[in-house]
Scaffold this active site. Structure first.
Site, short mmCIF file in Angstrom:
data_model
loop_
_atom_site.label_atom_id
_atom_site.label_comp_id
_atom_site.label_asym_id
_atom_site.label_seq_id
_atom_site.Cartn_x
_atom_site.Cartn_y
_atom_site.Cartn_z
N MET A 17 6.65 -11.08 38.76
CA MET A 17 6.42 -11.42 37.34
C MET A 17 5.45 -12.59 37.26
O MET A 17 5.75 -13.70 37.73
CB MET A 17 7.74 -11.79 36.64
CG MET A 17 8.57 -10.60 36.22
SD MET A 17 10.03 -11.08 35.27
CE MET A 17 11.17 -11.55 36.56
N ALA A 18 4.31 -12.33 36.64
CA ALA A 18 3.29 -13.37 36.47
C ALA A 18 3.86 -14.52 35.65
O ALA A 18 4.52 -14.29 34.63
CB ALA A 18 2.06 -12.78 35.78
N GLN A 70 1.91 -9.81 46.18
CA GLN A 70 1.27 -8.73 45.43
C GLN A 70 -0.16 -9.11 45.06
O GLN A 70 -0.40 -10.19 44.52
CB GLN A 70 2.05 -8.42 44.15
CG GLN A 70 1.54 -7.14 43.50
CD GLN A 70 2.13 -6.87 42.13
OE1 GLN A 70 1.94 -7.64 41.19
NE2 GLN A 70 2.86 -5.78 42.00
N CYS A 101 -0.33 -3.13 36.27
CA CYS A 101 -0.58 -4.10 35.20
C CYS A 101 -1.32 -3.43 34.03
O CYS A 101 -2.39 -2.86 34.20
CB CYS A 101 -1.39 -5.27 35.72
SG CYS A 101 -1.69 -6.46 34.39
N ASN A 202 12.47 1.02 39.17
CA ASN A 202 12.32 -0.17 38.33
C ASN A 202 12.27 0.28 36.87
O ASN A 202 11.85 1.38 36.58
CB ASN A 202 11.02 -0.90 38.75
CG ASN A 202 10.61 -2.01 37.79
OD1 ASN A 202 9.51 -2.00 37.25
ND2 ASN A 202 11.48 -2.98 37.59
N ARG A 227 13.09 -8.33 33.92
CA ARG A 227 13.53 -9.10 32.75
C ARG A 227 15.00 -9.51 32.80
O ARG A 227 15.35 -10.58 32.30
CB ARG A 227 13.21 -8.31 31.48
CG ARG A 227 11.69 -8.30 31.19
CD ARG A 227 11.33 -7.27 30.15
NE ARG A 227 11.64 -5.91 30.60
CZ ARG A 227 11.54 -4.84 29.86
NH1 ARG A 227 11.15 -4.94 28.61
NH2 ARG A 227 11.83 -3.63 30.35
C1 LIG Z 1 6.79 -11.88 32.30
C2 LIG Z 1 6.48 -10.65 33.14
C3 LIG Z 1 5.47 -10.70 34.06
C4 LIG Z 1 5.19 -9.58 34.85
N1 LIG Z 1 4.24 -9.68 35.83
C5 LIG Z 1 4.09 -8.66 36.72
C6 LIG Z 1 3.25 -8.80 37.85
O1 LIG Z 1 2.65 -9.87 38.10
N2 LIG Z 1 3.13 -7.73 38.69
C7 LIG Z 1 3.79 -6.55 38.46
O2 LIG Z 1 3.66 -5.62 39.26
N3 LIG Z 1 4.58 -6.40 37.40
C8 LIG Z 1 4.77 -7.43 36.53
N4 LIG Z 1 5.64 -7.30 35.50
C9 LIG Z 1 6.37 -6.02 35.34
C10 LIG Z 1 7.74 -6.07 36.03
O3 LIG Z 1 7.62 -6.31 37.41
C11 LIG Z 1 8.55 -4.78 35.78
O4 LIG Z 1 7.84 -3.71 36.32
C12 LIG Z 1 8.81 -4.51 34.31
O5 LIG Z 1 9.16 -5.68 33.61
C13 LIG Z 1 9.94 -3.48 34.14
O6 LIG Z 1 11.11 -3.94 34.76
P1 LIG Z 1 12.36 -4.55 33.90
O7 LIG Z 1 12.77 -3.50 32.92
O8 LIG Z 1 13.40 -4.85 34.95
O9 LIG Z 1 11.86 -5.75 33.20
C14 LIG Z 1 5.91 -8.38 34.68
C15 LIG Z 1 6.91 -8.33 33.70
C16 LIG Z 1 7.22 -9.45 32.94
C17 LIG Z 1 8.33 -9.37 31.93
#
Ligand SMILES: Cc1cc2nc3c(=O)[nH]c(=O)nc-3n(C[C@H](O)[C@H](O)[C@H](O)COP(=O)(O)O)c2cc1C
Length: 333
Positions: A17-18, A70, A101, A202, A227
């Protein structure tokens, strides 16, 4: 489970998560049992330019292992060079390629989920990275497709496997969907049926019970949580419990939350300095400080605190109030 030559003890991972999964948060999730943690996505161009801020996003300590770094980028050559540099300089446990992304600033340049529109480019980038990094596994994290008319994950999976990718994480939404609607777990099941490498499911894991449901419905080998872990590293502890066949354990107490906020802030300040660390902590307060009496007033105080001293004073006062009265913190000036 294994990803290539990497042995992983617990199949629940902290998703990249960025702006969130930096050293401080990774350590906290690791301590609570996350089986694998990832860096935020890191620009391949930034890596090859040896941009200090970019390289800082990659630094980690031994306690964070196993860790995946990543990377994202638009060109096979740059991605290969960046992957090689990451391996040579930092020796992470795996390199993950971001094909998920949806942010226009990234996709407009052909990086992130833009590769879902061009599987030949995805093949080229992936081959170049796999060629460049032979000693550790290369994995991929992708969305299901660019839009609902172009779902490509089930086709891309076997291609990626043939190229030498050692695991595939799927967030089964399209780029166009961003975060709207539900993640379609059927696409995870389809991918699992199409490949032999581990599939990491995921998307929309909101409770530890959802992990069991995702594994049952899709057959995935591991899950990745984003999240639901925000302000909640305890999620991994609960997941450990439930996956070991035990009853779900209660979530954190208010005291746990305040204590962890203090630690998180300390960890951030150690790596990012006082000013940046304090500023970065504000959003985490928004995630940690909820679900108890007085939370919204405390949260407001913490988010708007003018500096580190004021922030820690608010936290100390909240902790005092809990300890003295054995009650929840109530009001803050
Ligand atoms: C704040 C935030 C930042 C994210 N940054 C990235 C990232 O840098 N690389 C990535 O592959 N996915 C990123 N994601 C996506 C998550 O890794 C994930 O695929 C997505 O939130 C769905 O999963 P969840 O339902 O458990 O949140 C980000 C998601 C959030 C909420």
């Amino acid at each position: 489970m294994r990803i290539g030559n990497l042995k992983i003890d617990f199949p629940v991972f902290l998703a990249p998560m960025a702006g969130v999964t930096d050293h401080s948060f990774r350590i906290l999730c690791k301590e609570k049992g996350a089986g694998l943690v990832y860096s935020e996505f890191v620009s391949a161009h930034g890596i090859i330019r040896e941009n200090e801020k970019t390289l800082d996003m990659i630094r980690f300590v031994e306690a964070e292992r196993p860790i995946g770094i990543q990377i994202f980028g638009d060109s096979p050559e740059v991605m290969a060079k960046a992957a090689r540099m990451v391996y040579d300089k930092f020796k992470p446990d795996l390199i993950d390629i971001n094909y998920g992304c949806p942010v226009p600033k990234v996709t407009k340049k052909g990086a992130g989920s833009a590769a879902l529109k061009d599987l030949c480019l995805m093949d080229d980038i992936t081959s170049a990275v796999v060629e460049a990094v032979r000693k550790i596994p290369v994995t991929v994290k992708m969305r299901a497709g660019w839009d609902s008319n172009n779902i490509v994950s089930t086709e891309a999976g076997p291609r990626l496997e043939k190229i030498g990718v050692k695991a595939i994480a799927l967030h089964p939404r399209t780029t166009k969907q961003s975060y709207k609607g539900n993640a379609n777990w059927d696409w995870i099941r389809e991918l699992k049926e199409a490949v032999t490498v581990p599939v990491i499911g995921n998307g929309d894991i909101k409770t530890p019970g959802d992990i069991l449901r995702m594994v049952k419905e899709t057959g995935c080998d591991a899950v990745m949580v984003a999240r639901a872990a925000l302000g909640n590293p305890w999620f991994f502890e609960q997941a450990n419990n439930i996956l070991n066949g035990n009853k779900i354990i209660p979530g954190p107490t208010t005291k746990d939350k305040i204590f962890t906020c203090n630690r998180h802030l300390d960890l951030l300040i150690q790596t990012r300095g006082e000013r940046t660390g304090t500023n970065l902590m504000r959003k985490h307060f928004g995630w940690y400080i909820k679900g108890f009496a007085g939370a919204s007033t405390l949260r407001q105080s913490l988010v708007t605190a003018k500096d580190f001293t004021e922030m820690t004073a608010f936290l100390a006062r909240a902790m005092d109030s809990i300890q003295k009265n054995n009650t929840e913190p109530l009001s803050y000036p």
